[in-house]
Scaffold this active site. Structure first.
Site, PDB file in Angstrom:
ATOM      1  N   TYR A  40     -20.044   6.654 -12.901  1.00  0.00           N
ATOM      2  CA  TYR A  40     -19.345   7.684 -12.196  1.00  0.00           C
ATOM      3  C   TYR A  40     -19.148   9.299 -12.869  1.00  0.00           C
ATOM      4  O   TYR A  40     -19.524  10.759 -12.447  1.00  0.00           O
ATOM      5  CB  TYR A  40     -18.805   7.618 -10.521  1.00  0.00           C
ATOM      6  CG  TYR A  40     -19.184   8.489  -9.949  1.00  0.00           C
ATOM      7  CD1 TYR A  40     -19.918   9.360  -8.937  1.00  0.00           C
ATOM      8  CD2 TYR A  40     -17.434   9.116  -9.000  1.00  0.00           C
ATOM      9  CE1 TYR A  40     -19.686   9.522  -8.231  1.00  0.00           C
ATOM     10  CE2 TYR A  40     -17.668  10.276  -7.705  1.00  0.00           C
ATOM     11  CZ  TYR A  40     -18.565  10.313  -7.871  1.00  0.00           C
ATOM     12  OH  TYR A  40     -18.396  11.510  -6.706  1.00  0.00           O
ATOM     13  N   LYS A  49     -20.463  12.770 -13.308  1.00  0.00           N
ATOM     14  CA  LYS A  49     -19.784  13.978 -12.666  1.00  0.00           C
ATOM     15  C   LYS A  49     -19.135  14.038 -13.763  1.00  0.00           C
ATOM     16  O   LYS A  49     -19.100  15.753 -13.857  1.00  0.00           O
ATOM     17  CB  LYS A  49     -18.887  13.241 -12.025  1.00  0.00           C
ATOM     18  CG  LYS A  49     -19.384  12.877 -10.635  1.00  0.00           C
ATOM     19  CD  LYS A  49     -20.691  14.093 -10.045  1.00  0.00           C
ATOM     20  CE  LYS A  49     -21.299  13.369  -8.791  1.00  0.00           C
ATOM     21  NZ  LYS A  49     -21.874  14.369  -7.727  1.00  0.00           N
TER      22      LYS A  49
END
Length: 311
Positions: A168, A172
């Site tokens: 993640y 991001k």
């Protein structure tokens, strides 16, 4: 201050069909302020575990219409170029333009780095990062032709480094770097590209936490998703004064997140030992400066012309 409104502007919000969700909150606010809204969501991701219920782009679009706004639903996936093109085409068919793109769709699976599957690693990149790229690319030529556009990418504080969030965080962090690159390229085109790092009690958060998680309880009690939406809408507005910025917006706190560079040292004949001896000056943040978009202007680099050849 005069109320900031969006009449005549068309906004796409991806991943906006969940309830509760950040995307829904962003879409509702933009719709309430006069924007034409394309609410995008695939509905159910068969590979995503522990999500409660199903998302519905049509349900959120109906909420906007019931409140007097204009909205349509779209269920195409952001994870492919074809899906992204379909989302943008839906905006053009319904409202004739695409002025605002909020790249909100994403997944998050927490797992130790050596245990997360190759498939789940790849899905973070395909949806969170490539989904942002594909949708931005689909909207870009229309914004370029209009000489106007606002892209708001959704990042995460995990990009600063959270344990068990490598996939993640990497996706991001890529979105943040993409934001800065597109901001630099879009500056002369009238396209402003910024990012928001939000937080709130959402279906995604529910899916990643155990039922008795104190963090989940805190989010439910104190972090309603709509508290992150004003920052998104501000950066999506015609009066947005910045490009290439990242704004943290969680639970009512709004802050700037930026890249800095220390003064360090400059010694051409330095050695490994020199770095060790002067490590404190390398790390000293006194006198550090914000790294802006213009510090690496590529216009005079003499880059080779791109010939469009497929790799």
């Amino acid at each position: 201050m005069t109320e900031l409104r969006f009449e005549g502007r068309t906004a796409i919000v991806t991943g906006a069909g969940g309830n509760p969700s950040l995307g829904r909150a962003h879409a509702l606010l933009l719709g309430a302020r006069g924007a034409n809204v394309v609410v995008n969501d695939i509905g159910v991701d068969p590979e995503q575990r522990h999500y409660p219920g199903a998302a519905s782009a049509e349900a959120v679009a109906a909420e906007i219409r019931a409140a007097g706004g204009k909205a349509i639903a779209n269920t195409a996936s952001v994870a492919t170029p074809e899906g992204a093109e379909a989302i943008v085409q839906a905006a053009l068919d319904a409202f004739g333009s695409v002025d605002i793109l909020v790249n909100n769709a994403g997944i998050s699976i927490g797992a130790p780095f050596d245990q997360i599957s190759a498939r789940d690693l790849q899905r973070h990149i395909d949806i969170n990062l490539m989904g942002t790229i594909w949708c931005s690319r689909a909207a870009w030529p229309h914004m370029k032709a209009a000489g106007y556009g606002r892209i708001v990418n959704i990042t995460s504080s995990s990009m600063t480094g959270f344990a068990d969030q490598a996939a993640y965080a990497a996706s991001k962090g890529g979105v943040w770097s993409l934001t800065r690159a597109l901001a630099a390229e879009g500056e002369k085109l009238g396209i402003k590209v910024n990012a928001v790092s939000p937080g709130g009690y959402t279906r995604l958060v529910i899916s990643t936490m155990e039922d008795d998680s104190p963090l989940l309880a805190h989010a439910k009690q104190t972090l309603p998703p709509h508290l992150s939406s004003p920052a998104v809408a501000f950066l999506a507005h015609a009066d947005c004064p910045v490009t290439g910025e990242c704004i943290d917006s969680v639970g009512g706190e709004v802050q700037r997140c930026y890249i800095g560079r220390t003064t360090g040292f400059n010694e051409r004949d330095h050695t490994i030992e020199t770095i060790g001896e002067r490590w404190a000056s390398v790390m000293d943040t006194d006198g550090a400066v914000v790294v802006g978009l213009a510090t690496m202007d590529t216009s005079d680099w003499g880059l080779r012309a791109y010939d469009g050849a497929e790799a």
